[in-house]
Design an enzyme around this catalytic site. Structure first.
Site, PDB file in Angstrom:
ATOM      1  N   LYS A 170      -5.338  -6.411  -4.989  1.00 47.69           N
ATOM      2  CA  LYS A 170      -4.167  -5.861  -5.677  1.00 47.69           C
ATOM      3  C   LYS A 170      -4.609  -5.185  -6.972  1.00 47.69           C
ATOM      4  O   LYS A 170      -5.481  -5.701  -7.680  1.00 47.69           O
ATOM      5  CB  LYS A 170      -3.165  -6.984  -5.962  1.00 47.69           C
ATOM      6  CG  LYS A 170      -1.831  -6.507  -6.541  1.00 47.69           C
ATOM      7  CD  LYS A 170      -0.858  -7.669  -6.689  1.00 47.69           C
ATOM      8  CE  LYS A 170       0.464  -7.236  -7.295  1.00 47.69           C
ATOM      9  NZ  LYS A 170       1.423  -8.349  -7.424  1.00 47.69           N
ATOM     10  N   SER A 230       5.964  -7.831  -5.652  1.00 42.37           N
ATOM     11  CA  SER A 230       5.215  -6.652  -6.069  1.00 42.37           C
ATOM     12  C   SER A 230       3.936  -6.435  -5.277  1.00 42.37           C
ATOM     13  O   SER A 230       3.338  -5.377  -5.342  1.00 42.37           O
ATOM     14  CB  SER A 230       4.882  -6.768  -7.552  1.00 42.37           C
ATOM     15  OG  SER A 230       4.034  -7.887  -7.778  1.00 42.37           O
ATOM     16  N   SER A 239       6.146 -12.682  -5.717  1.00 45.46           N
ATOM     17  CA  SER A 239       5.487 -11.421  -5.371  1.00 45.46           C
ATOM     18  C   SER A 239       4.387 -11.514  -4.327  1.00 45.46           C
ATOM     19  O   SER A 239       3.851 -10.494  -3.900  1.00 45.46           O
ATOM     20  CB  SER A 239       4.923 -10.761  -6.629  1.00 45.46           C
ATOM     21  OG  SER A 239       5.966 -10.281  -7.426  1.00 45.46           O
TER      22      SER A 239
END
Length: 489
Positions: free
Chosen positions: A78, A153, A177
């Site tokens: 990420k 996210s 997330s």
């Protein structure tokens, strides 16, 4: 060569050990797969191809260690996890050119485990969002239906794993997330206990809530990855010194006698009927496996969203002060004086959602409002934590939906912040209490995956994996694949 992109870490490890493939072969095939599919999925922001192949070559020269199941395995990262010499943007214009000079601790562990990082993954800007639509760069699609959001996210991480671009990815979870996008994409996502994985080098959103965790297609792959990234780090003041067990040890399918709570608040108004039905069916599966599943209550969880948006936004307004156009990142050219540098760089560099949360947090911390908002939120956070403690006095685990709905349409909720915020209502309390939570595939509704959330006691990820593995072995949801991965469901 056999299709590598739909194989588990365990299967790939066998191929590497038997020398049917090399780490270079696997890395090359992974990068080709990303290039072939990312026009549709749009999960990757950056693919450091040369660096990845060099790493794989070094692993091949050293030889695959049969006792290390992660050696030579490609992994996606990420883009809020700092990577030395690989641009790290947090999906924000303000960090569009940030080239870090150090690695996050979790990256040091990734390299130590002989993983091969193949790219940085898209996300909501600074991890603020639930659909990966607030990214400055691109909008990632759901692996099952390109008209739907992948969740957020960590939407890039979830979609990349579900689409077979990588067998494993790292995400971060501040209020759901990892778990919500894992649920939306039909994969396994684990948010470990707060302090289990170092946050050093994770670009901070809300420091008392953020936690890095693994996203995979199977429970065992997930446990193997957490083995590698967990552990104490002296560079992180919130890191825990509690020893890290082998999370794969209890994966034997036997959960007879386990006591599981099902909170009535997690199946109430707002939970789609198809999601509720899948969770009730999952509860029956656990009963068939010999566990006791009973209704429990977490009465203060209804305040979770309000508490979260005060605390998280307050911490964000403090953490994001450092992005000022002076030391690194985007700097506005439309300036006359120093104040313009600050104001214009931040106005032009941050997106709407980030600005909204900075404003909300700054207000909550301001003189005259601190007691009414931030202090009160902290007090209710304690009540939420006590609710969990009360249930865990009598139960080993808590289960419920990871999200009240299945994946929604692109653009459907992005202009309605309240609806977006409420979609995290089932995951947020876990972060507020600092507990571990995970999502595993548990069925389908409207043709889209439903995620079962499993919540454990602090630092008891082992019991969660044990239950998740037993459920996985008793069902076939984890074997279902989206069309892009060769499925036809």
């Amino acid at each position: 060569m056999t299709k590598l992109y739909d194989k588990s870490i365990e299967e790939l490890h066998q191929l590497l050990v038997s020398k049917e493939i090399t780490a270079v072969d696997l890395t090359r095939a992974t990068i080709e797969r990303i290039k072939e599919t990312d026009g549709q999925v749009e999960a990757f922001l950056n693919i450091p191809e040369e660096k990845a192949l060099e790493l794989a070559q070094a692993i091949d020269e050293k030889g695959i260690d049969e006792s290390n199941p992660l050696a030579g395995i490609p992994i996606g990262i990420k883009d809020n996890i700092v990577t030395k010499d690989i641009v790290t943007t947090a999906a924000s214009k303000i960090l569009y050119n940030f080239d870090p000079i150090y690695d996050a601790t979790v990256m040091e562990k990734v390299y130590a485990a002989d993983f091969v990082p193949v790219g940085k993954l898209n996300m909501d800007e600074f991890a603020m969002g639930g659909s990966t639509e607030t990214s400055y760069f691109k909008k990632t699609k759901n692996a099952w239906d390109f008209t739907k959001v992948p969740g957020g996210s960590s939407g890039g991480s979830a979609a990349a794993v579900a689409a077979g671009q990588v067998p494993v990815a790292l995400g971060s979870d501040t209020g759901g997330s990892i778990r919500q996008p894992a649920a939306f994409n039909g994969i396994v996502g684990m948010k470990p206990t707060y302090g289990r994985v170092s946050r050093f080098g994770l670009i901070a959103f809300a420091s008392s809530l953020d936690q890095i965790g693994p996203m995979t297609r199977t429970v065992k792959d997930n446990a193997l990855t957490l083995n590698a990234i967990a552990g104490y780090d002296e560079k992180d003041g919130t890191s825990s010194g509690i020893s890290v067990p082998d999370f794969t040890e209890g994966l034997n399918g036997d959960i007879k006698g386990m006591k599981i709570g099902l909170p009535k608040e997690y199946l109430g108004e707002g939970v789609q009927p198809g999601v509720r039905a899948a969770i009730m069916q999952a509860a029956d599966t656990f009963r068939e496996l010999g566990a006791t599943v009973e209704e429990v209550s977490l009465p203060h969880s209804k305040y979770g969203v309000a508490v979260y948006y005060i605390i998280a936004s307050s911490e964000a307004s403090s953490n994001l002060q450092r992005f000022d156009g002076i030391r690194y990142g985007y700097r506005s050219e439309n300036v006359q004086d120093l104040e313009d540098v600050y104001v214009n760089s931040r106005s032009e560099g941050f997106g709407d959602e980030v600005k909204r949360r900075i404003m909300l947090g700054t207000f909550s911390l301001s003189a005259g409002y601190y007691d009414a908002y931030f202090k009160k939120a902290g007090q209710v956070r304690t009540l939420i934590r006590q609710d969990f403690e009360n249930v865990f006095n009598d139960y080993d685990l808590i289960i419920g939906p990871a999200s009240p709905t299945v994946a929604f349409g692109m653009g459907e909720n992005i202009n309605d912040p309240i609806t977006m915020y409420m979609s995290d209502i089932l995951t947020i309390p876990v972060n507020l209490a600092g507990l571990p939570g995970m999502s595993i595939p548990a069925g389908f509704s409207e043709g889209l995956p439903v995620g079962l959330q499993i919540i454990g006691k602090a630092f008891d990820e082992s019991t969660m994996y044990k239950a998740a593995y037993a459920f996985e072995q008793a069902t076939d949801f984890h074997t279902k694949k989206p069309a892009i991965l060769g499925g036809n469901d």
